[in-house]
Design a protein around this motif. Structure first.
Motif, mmCIF file in Angstrom:
data_model
loop_
_atom_site.group_PDB
_atom_site.id
_atom_site.type_symbol
_atom_site.label_atom_id
_atom_site.label_comp_id
_atom_site.label_asym_id
_atom_site.label_seq_id
_atom_site.Cartn_x
_atom_site.Cartn_y
_atom_site.Cartn_z
ATOM 1 N N LEU A 255 0.838 -1.202 0.000
ATOM 2 C CA LEU A 255 0.000 0.000 0.000
ATOM 3 C C LEU A 255 0.873 1.254 0.000
ATOM 4 N N ALA A 256 1.858 1.293 0.898
ATOM 5 C CA ALA A 256 2.753 2.445 0.974
ATOM 6 C C ALA A 256 3.560 2.611 -0.310
ATOM 7 N N GLY A 257 4.035 1.484 -0.877
ATOM 8 C CA GLY A 257 4.812 1.539 -2.108
ATOM 9 C C GLY A 257 3.990 2.025 -3.285
ATOM 10 N N GLY A 258 2.739 1.573 -3.378
ATOM 11 C CA GLY A 258 1.867 2.036 -4.461
ATOM 12 C C GLY A 258 1.585 3.522 -4.373
ATOM 13 N N VAL A 259 1.317 4.000 -3.156
ATOM 14 C CA VAL A 259 1.070 5.436 -2.971
ATOM 15 C C VAL A 259 2.330 6.240 -3.289
ATOM 16 N N TYR A 260 3.497 5.706 -2.891
ATOM 17 C CA TYR A 260 4.749 6.421 -3.178
ATOM 18 C C TYR A 260 4.977 6.557 -4.686
ATOM 19 N N LEU A 261 4.774 5.463 -5.433
ATOM 20 C CA LEU A 261 4.974 5.523 -6.887
ATOM 21 C C LEU A 261 4.009 6.520 -7.531
ATOM 22 N N ALA A 262 2.750 6.488 -7.107
ATOM 23 C CA ALA A 262 1.768 7.432 -7.651
ATOM 24 C C ALA A 262 2.141 8.868 -7.284
ATOM 25 N N SER A 263 2.601 9.060 -6.056
ATOM 26 C CA SER A 263 2.992 10.399 -5.611
ATOM 27 C C SER A 263 4.217 10.903 -6.365
ATOM 28 N N ALA A 264 5.174 9.996 -6.626
ATOM 29 C CA ALA A 264 6.380 10.393 -7.370
ATOM 30 C C ALA A 264 6.018 10.846 -8.781
ATOM 31 N N LEU A 265 5.122 10.111 -9.436
ATOM 32 C CA LEU A 265 4.684 10.500 -10.780
ATOM 33 C C LEU A 265 3.935 11.828 -10.753
ATOM 34 N N LEU A 266 3.064 11.992 -9.767
ATOM 35 C CA LEU A 266 2.291 13.231 -9.654
ATOM 36 C C LEU A 266 3.199 14.424 -9.391
ATOM 37 N N SER A 267 4.131 14.276 -8.464
ATOM 38 C CA SER A 267 5.026 15.405 -8.144
ATOM 39 C C SER A 267 5.914 15.750 -9.329
ATOM 40 N N HIS A 268 6.319 14.725 -10.101
ATOM 41 C CA HIS A 268 7.124 14.977 -11.300
ATOM 42 C C HIS A 268 6.324 15.770 -12.331
#
Length: 282
Positions: A255-268
């Motif tokens: 769950l944490a890893g999925g949110v991190y990947l989505a957040s990294a793409l969004l912030s980029h």
């Protein structure tokens, strides 16, 4: 989810597990922020995996594995800190060696412990459902130590985290506070091992803080957001794992890893959008 909420009111072990996750999230947010900002995740990993030696030795001698983990974590933190200060050119190799030695010692002690070594998987991957109620008090006490220490020496930790040379010029005892920070990382590792085990501990230590770092720049706010995210991941991961009878620790990390990947793409994307707007405005 409704099944979990219903069971939460009926079973004390679920209530204990939920509280354990929330207590672990405090250290996860406060100390994980320093780990991410100072980029010492590999060192934290060395501390985490060395802990198995202390847990195995405590189990072999009939002592509390939690206490053995705490002692081993602090000793490993001081040793790894000394290695980093004395042998910077061989830092990665030495930490990797200590990492492997700690794991090997733990496995040997557990293998020689009389009876079936059923706790090994719990040590490696965690089992939040088996956290005894008495250890909640110890976890709360360790959280209090972390919060008070960081609050008392916040400026010193801030200086050591961002610029060691400047801190040294200002008269801050950098070596002492650096080793103290690693000891706080060790305490946090022990907190998180209760929830996700030592194999997955680095993910829960770093991912909430890394997600918070995508959107905030203040260290204090980053700690608060990371703590809230850690509580969300542990609570929601526990709830999602309950119905399908999945291991709670890996579910939390996914769950944490999925949110991190989505957040990294969004912030980029947001960063690119802001850069394009500046170019257009110019």
């Amino acid at each position: 989810m409704s099944e979990f909420l219903t069971a939460l009111g009926d079973y004390a072990f679920l209530q204990t597990a939920l509280l354990a996750g929330l207590l672990a999230s405090v250290g996860c947010g406060v100390i994980g922020t320093f780990v991410v900002v100072k980029r010492i995740a590999f060192m934290a990993g060395g501390i985490a995996h060395s802990v198995l030696g202390g847990m195995g030795a405590a189990l072999y001698f009939g002592l509390d594995p939690f206490a053995g983990a705490l002692v081993a974590a602090i000793l490993s933190a001081l040793l790894i800190g000394a290695v980093r200060l004395a042998w910077k050119t061989q830092e990665d190799t030495m930490i990797g060696a200590l990492w492997a030695i700690g794991m090997a010692i733990g496995v040997l002690f557990i293998a020689k412990t009389p009876g079936y070594a059923s706790d090994l998987m719990s040590f490696l991957f965690g089992n939040i459902l088996l956290v005894p109620t008495r250890e909640l008090w110890l976890m709360a006490g360790l959280d209090l130590v972390l919060i008070l220490t960081v609050a008392l020496f916040y400026r010193q930790f801030l200086a050591v985290t961002f610029d060691e040379e400047f801190a040294r010029l200002r008269g801050v005892p950098v070596t002492f506070f650096y080793l103290l920070l690693l000891c706080l990382v060790a305490v946090t590792v022990v907190l998180l091992i209760q929830v996700v085990g030592l194999i997955l501990v680095i993910a829960l230590l770093t991912l909430p803080a890394a997600i918070a770092g995508h959107y905030v720049r203040s260290l204090g706010v980053m700690m608060l957001v990371a703590t809230l995210l850690g509580g969300l991941f542990t609570s929601l991961g526990l709830a999602l794992s309950f119905g399908p009878d999945l291991p709670a620790g890996p579910t939390m990390i996914l769950l944490a890893g999925g949110v991190y990947l989505a957040s990294a793409l969004l912030s980029h994307r947001l960063a690119r959008h802001r850069a394009l707007r500046r170019v257009t405005a110019a």
